[in-house]
Design a protein around this motif. Sequence first.
Motif, PDB file in Angstrom:
ATOM      1  N   SER A  32      26.837  83.686 -25.766  1.00 41.68           N
ATOM      2  CA  SER A  32      26.775  82.227 -25.884  1.00 41.68           C
ATOM      3  C   SER A  32      26.260  81.797 -27.259  1.00 41.68           C
ATOM      4  N   THR A  33      25.709  82.758 -28.025  1.00 36.25           N
ATOM      5  CA  THR A  33      25.224  82.454 -29.374  1.00 36.25           C
ATOM      6  C   THR A  33      26.158  82.975 -30.465  1.00 36.25           C
ATOM      7  N   ALA A  34      27.178  83.749 -30.084  1.00 35.96           N
ATOM      8  CA  ALA A  34      28.088  84.350 -31.061  1.00 35.96           C
ATOM      9  C   ALA A  34      29.167  83.348 -31.475  1.00 35.96           C
ATOM     10  N   TYR A  35      29.558  83.387 -32.746  1.00 26.78           N
ATOM     11  CA  TYR A  35      30.532  82.407 -33.252  1.00 26.78           C
ATOM     12  C   TYR A  35      31.859  82.462 -32.508  1.00 26.78           C
ATOM     13  N   TRP A  36      32.262  83.627 -32.026  1.00 25.94           N
ATOM     14  CA  TRP A  36      33.571  83.757 -31.402  1.00 25.94           C
ATOM     15  C   TRP A  36      33.582  83.380 -29.919  1.00 25.94           C
ATOM     16  N   SER A  37      32.415  83.209 -29.312  1.00 24.67           N
ATOM     17  CA  SER A  37      32.403  82.959 -27.869  1.00 24.67           C
ATOM     18  C   SER A  37      31.442  81.863 -27.436  1.00 24.67           C
ATOM     19  N   ALA A  38      30.885  81.136 -28.387  1.00 24.16           N
ATOM     20  CA  ALA A  38      29.969  80.043 -28.035  1.00 24.16           C
ATOM     21  C   ALA A  38      30.697  79.047 -27.128  1.00 24.16           C
ATOM     22  N   GLY A  39      30.055  78.674 -26.060  1.00 27.48           N
ATOM     23  CA  GLY A  39      30.647  77.715 -25.144  1.00 27.48           C
ATOM     24  C   GLY A  39      31.547  78.326 -24.083  1.00 27.48           C
ATOM     25  N   ARG A  40      31.766  79.624 -24.133  1.00 30.99           N
ATOM     26  CA  ARG A  40      32.609  80.283 -23.121  1.00 30.99           C
ATOM     27  C   ARG A  40      31.876  80.244 -21.784  1.00 30.99           C
ATOM     28  N   PRO A  41      32.508  79.738 -20.745  1.00 22.64           N
ATOM     29  CA  PRO A  41      31.844  79.712 -19.434  1.00 22.64           C
ATOM     30  C   PRO A  41      31.536  81.124 -18.927  1.00 22.64           C
ATOM     31  N   ARG A  42      30.423  81.265 -18.236  1.00 22.84           N
ATOM     32  CA  ARG A  42      30.018  82.573 -17.724  1.00 22.84           C
ATOM     33  C   ARG A  42      31.111  83.181 -16.838  1.00 22.84           C
ATOM     34  N   ALA A  43      31.755  82.383 -16.011  1.00 26.10           N
ATOM     35  CA  ALA A  43      32.799  82.913 -15.123  1.00 26.10           C
ATOM     36  C   ALA A  43      33.934  83.546 -15.920  1.00 26.10           C
ATOM     37  N   VAL A  44      34.266  82.977 -17.062  1.00 28.98           N
ATOM     38  CA  VAL A  44      35.325  83.526 -17.909  1.00 28.98           C
ATOM     39  C   VAL A  44      34.855  84.843 -18.532  1.00 28.98           C
ATOM     40  N   THR A  45      33.611  84.869 -18.996  1.00 24.94           N
ATOM     41  CA  THR A  45      33.057  86.106 -19.550  1.00 24.94           C
ATOM     42  C   THR A  45      33.058  87.207 -18.490  1.00 24.94           C
ATOM     43  N   GLU A  46      32.624  86.884 -17.288  1.00 19.99           N
ATOM     44  CA  GLU A  46      32.582  87.890 -16.220  1.00 19.99           C
ATOM     45  C   GLU A  46      33.982  88.404 -15.887  1.00 19.99           C
ATOM     46  N   ARG A  47      34.965  87.506 -15.847  1.00 24.01           N
ATOM     47  CA  ARG A  47      36.337  87.932 -15.550  1.00 24.01           C
ATOM     48  C   ARG A  47      36.879  88.830 -16.667  1.00 24.01           C
ATOM     49  N   ALA A  48      36.616  88.457 -17.913  1.00 20.00           N
ATOM     50  CA  ALA A  48      37.074  89.273 -19.046  1.00 20.00           C
ATOM     51  C   ALA A  48      36.466  90.669 -18.987  1.00 20.00           C
ATOM     52  N   TRP A  49      35.192  90.759 -18.714  1.00 20.48           N
ATOM     53  CA  TRP A  49      34.529  92.053 -18.666  1.00 20.48           C
ATOM     54  C   TRP A  49      34.970  92.865 -17.450  1.00 20.48           C
ATOM     55  N   ALA A  50      35.280  92.198 -16.344  1.00 27.74           N
ATOM     56  CA  ALA A  50      35.725  92.909 -15.139  1.00 27.74           C
ATOM     57  C   ALA A  50      37.047  93.630 -15.371  1.00 27.74           C
ATOM     58  N   HIS A  51      37.861  93.108 -16.280  1.00 25.00           N
ATOM     59  CA  HIS A  51      39.184  93.682 -16.526  1.00 25.00           C
ATOM     60  C   HIS A  51      39.262  94.438 -17.844  1.00 25.00           C
ATOM     61  N   SER A  52      38.119  94.836 -18.369  1.00 25.29           N
ATOM     62  CA  SER A  52      38.046  95.569 -19.633  1.00 25.29           C
ATOM     63  C   SER A  52      37.214  96.827 -19.438  1.00 25.29           C
TER      64      SER A  52
END
Length: 152
Positions: A32-52
């Motif tokens: 949430s502090t990184a320039y490339w992912s600031a503002g990314r909802p937690r649910a989206v982060t969790e889904r991305a990590w679940a499929h990686s």
Amino acid sequence: MTPVHAVTLPDGHVVSDDRRRLDMDAVHAALSTAYWSAGRPRAVTERAWAHSLPVVVTAPDGAVAGFARLVTDRALRAHLADVFVRPASRGLGLGRAMVDYVLSHPALATVTHWTLTTRDAHGLYARLGFESAPADPDSMTMVRRPAGQPGT
């Protein structure tokens, strides 16, 4: 489920793909502090990590020191994303250790096409074989032909 692969660094840090070491609270807070992912909802982060394929670096005391994820078919292509080393752990070579780890991961031995996007770490990735893409200076690529494998 793919067997866990782990590498212990000389200083006691462990680089692993063990999802049990992944602390999504820490991942989301850092991203949430990184320039490339600031503002990314937690649910989206969790889904991305679940499929990686996750990569987690833990300190000798077990605390998460860094992480990355690999978007991959585990056969031909892989995209390195969300590489992050916690501020207190920077300068220890953990970013390079994570990239070395994915490039030598046994489940990725046949991957030939590697990509990533960075705004500020071109030097690190260039030392590891990545090249900037002419059309997009933030994109980097590497084509690596494992021994005995024909072109794809």
